[in-house]
Design a protein around this motif. Sequence first.
Motif, PDB file in Angstrom:
ATOM      1  N   ARG A 237      52.265  22.877  68.903  1.00 45.48           N
ATOM      2  CA  ARG A 237      53.457  23.578  68.411  1.00 45.48           C
ATOM      3  C   ARG A 237      54.254  22.708  67.447  1.00 45.48           C
ATOM      4  O   ARG A 237      54.788  23.190  66.439  1.00 45.48           O
ATOM      5  CB  ARG A 237      54.336  24.010  69.591  1.00 45.48           C
ATOM      6  CG  ARG A 237      53.793  25.170  70.385  1.00 45.48           C
ATOM      7  CD  ARG A 237      54.845  25.756  71.300  1.00 45.48           C
ATOM      8  NE  ARG A 237      55.324  24.782  72.261  1.00 45.48           N
ATOM      9  CZ  ARG A 237      54.806  24.602  73.468  1.00 45.48           C
ATOM     10  NH1 ARG A 237      53.768  25.344  73.855  1.00 45.48           N
ATOM     11  NH2 ARG A 237      55.303  23.709  74.304  1.00 45.48           N
ATOM     12  N   HIS A 238      54.329  21.422  67.769  1.00 44.18           N
ATOM     13  CA  HIS A 238      55.064  20.514  66.889  1.00 44.18           C
ATOM     14  C   HIS A 238      54.383  20.397  65.533  1.00 44.18           C
ATOM     15  O   HIS A 238      55.061  20.422  64.488  1.00 44.18           O
ATOM     16  CB  HIS A 238      55.174  19.140  67.548  1.00 44.18           C
ATOM     17  CG  HIS A 238      55.881  18.119  66.709  1.00 44.18           C
ATOM     18  ND1 HIS A 238      57.233  18.187  66.427  1.00 44.18           N
ATOM     19  CD2 HIS A 238      55.421  16.997  66.076  1.00 44.18           C
ATOM     20  CE1 HIS A 238      57.574  17.166  65.665  1.00 44.18           C
ATOM     21  NE2 HIS A 238      56.502  16.436  65.434  1.00 44.18           N
ATOM     22  N   ARG A 239      53.059  20.283  65.541  1.00 38.34           N
ATOM     23  CA  ARG A 239      52.334  20.200  64.279  1.00 38.34           C
ATOM     24  C   ARG A 239      52.466  21.488  63.477  1.00 38.34           C
ATOM     25  O   ARG A 239      52.626  21.450  62.257  1.00 38.34           O
ATOM     26  CB  ARG A 239      50.862  19.899  64.554  1.00 38.34           C
ATOM     27  CG  ARG A 239      50.602  18.551  65.197  1.00 38.34           C
ATOM     28  CD  ARG A 239      50.804  17.411  64.231  1.00 38.34           C
ATOM     29  NE  ARG A 239      49.812  17.418  63.161  1.00 38.34           N
ATOM     30  CZ  ARG A 239      49.781  16.529  62.195  1.00 38.34           C
ATOM     31  NH1 ARG A 239      50.720  15.589  62.133  1.00 38.34           N
ATOM     32  NH2 ARG A 239      48.840  16.576  61.263  1.00 38.34           N
ATOM     33  N   ARG A 240      52.414  22.633  64.163  1.00 36.11           N
ATOM     34  CA  ARG A 240      52.581  23.909  63.467  1.00 36.11           C
ATOM     35  C   ARG A 240      53.987  24.007  62.862  1.00 36.11           C
ATOM     36  O   ARG A 240      54.167  24.481  61.734  1.00 36.11           O
ATOM     37  CB  ARG A 240      52.336  25.063  64.446  1.00 36.11           C
ATOM     38  CG  ARG A 240      52.378  26.431  63.777  1.00 36.11           C
ATOM     39  CD  ARG A 240      52.185  27.544  64.782  1.00 36.11           C
ATOM     40  NE  ARG A 240      50.875  27.457  65.422  1.00 36.11           N
ATOM     41  CZ  ARG A 240      50.691  27.291  66.715  1.00 36.11           C
ATOM     42  NH1 ARG A 240      51.728  27.159  67.522  1.00 36.11           N
ATOM     43  NH2 ARG A 240      49.487  27.244  67.210  1.00 36.11           N
ATOM     44  N   PHE A 241      54.987  23.567  63.607  1.00 37.50           N
ATOM     45  CA  PHE A 241      56.356  23.584  63.110  1.00 37.50           C
ATOM     46  C   PHE A 241      56.493  22.681  61.878  1.00 37.50           C
ATOM     47  O   PHE A 241      57.151  23.049  60.890  1.00 37.50           O
ATOM     48  CB  PHE A 241      57.301  23.114  64.220  1.00 37.50           C
ATOM     49  CG  PHE A 241      58.740  23.012  63.803  1.00 37.50           C
ATOM     50  CD1 PHE A 241      59.538  24.133  63.723  1.00 37.50           C
ATOM     51  CD2 PHE A 241      59.295  21.777  63.490  1.00 37.50           C
ATOM     52  CE1 PHE A 241      60.862  24.044  63.338  1.00 37.50           C
ATOM     53  CE2 PHE A 241      60.618  21.670  63.098  1.00 37.50           C
ATOM     54  CZ  PHE A 241      61.405  22.811  63.031  1.00 37.50           C
TER      55      PHE A 241
END
Length: 411
Positions: free
Chosen positions: A299-303
Motif C-alpha cells: 500500500r505504501h509503494r502504491r501510494f
Amino acid sequence: MPPWFEAFLSAFLLSAGYNTAVVAVGSALLGAGGGAIGAFVLLRKRSLVSDAMSHATLPGVVLGFLFGLAIFGDGRSLPLLLVGAAFTAGLGMLAVNWIKANTRLTEDTAIGTVLSTFFALGMVLLTVLQSLSVSGQAGLSGFLLGSTSGMLASEAMTIAVAAGVVALAVLAFFKELTLLCFDEGFAASTGLNRNRLDLTLLVLLLAVVVIGLKTVGLVLVIALTIIPPVAARFWTERVGRFVPISAAIGAFGSYLGACLSASAPDLPTGALIVLILFALFLLSLALSPVRGILSAFIRHRRFQRIVHVRQGLLALAHDEPILEPITRRLMKRRGYVTGDLRPTESGWSAARRIARDQALWNLWREDCPDEAHALADWSLRPIDEVLPRDMVADLEARLGLKAEPARGATA
C-alpha cells in the motif's frame, strides 16, 4: 519418510489411536475456547488477568491432590485437581480486583503481586508434597508445562467436554460481551448488568485457564488467550469475524501442537503449542492483507507511485521540469512522456484532468476545511468519485471551468 513424520501424520489424521485422537480434538476445542474468550479479554484490555489466574492455580492443584488423598486415598483425580485449581485461581482474581478497588495500586501492580505470591505458595506446597512418602505426586509437575503423553482417555474427554462448554458459552453471550467491550453505556441502557457481564467474562476466562492446565501448563496457558486474538487482529476490523478467526487460530495451533507432542512425547506439549501459535502470529504479522507488513508495504509503494505520478502531471500542466528520477521513470512507464521527457497526447490529457481536479479540491478545501481534513488522501482521487455531481458542478461554475461529462456518459 522419517519415523517422526509418520507418527505426526498418523496423529494429525486421527489414526494413531483413540486416546491420541481424543487428546488432539480436546486440545483443539481448548484452543478454540481460549481464542474466542481471549478476543473479548483483549478488547477489554484485561489480558494479563489470565496470567495472574494461571499462576494462582498451582497451590490449588496441590491442595486438591492432598484433599483427594485424605478423603479418597487417591489424589490423582483430574476433576478434583481442577476444582482446587479453580478455587485458588478465583481467589487470585478476587485479590486482584480487591487490590485495584481499595488501594492506589494499578491493575498491573496488583497482578504482579498476586501472581508472584500465589506461585511462590504453590512451589512451597509442591516441594513439601514431593518430600512426603505418598504415590502419584510426581505427575503434578506436568501442570507446570503441560503434558498429554500420559493423559488418560477419561481425562482428555473431561477437558474436551469442558472446552466445548466454554466455546458454546461464548457463542451464547456473544452479543452481550460485544456490547460490553465497545459501549458500556449503551449496554447498561439496554438493561444489561455491566458487573455481571464482567464477571461472566472472567469466569469463562477462569474456565479456560483451569482446563488448560493439563494440556498447556499453568506457565504457558496465558498464550492460549493472548496469541490467537493478537494474530486474528491482523486479519479483520470487524468483531463478528475477529472472534471466529481467533478461535480458529487457537484451535489449529493447539491441534497441531498436540499432534507434534504425540509424535515426540519427550517434548513439552505446552511449549510446542505456544511455539506453533507464535508461528501463526508471525505469519499473520507478515502476510495479512488487512494489517500485515507485506500488505502495508504494498500500500505504501502504491501510494508513493500515485503521489509521484500526480506531481509529474501537475508539473506538466504548469510547464515545469520533472526533476525526480522516480517520477520520470513512472511517467515514462505510463506513457505520459517520451524518452526525452516530452509530453505525449495522453500525458497532456491526464495533466489537464489533474490540474482541473487540483483546482476544484483547493476550492472545496477552502469552503469545507473540517470535512477535507477528515477525508483521508482527499486530493489523490478524482473529485467526481468523492463529491456529489451537483457539488462538483457548483465548484466548476465558481472557477469558470467547463463541466466535464460524468463517467460513463455519452455525447
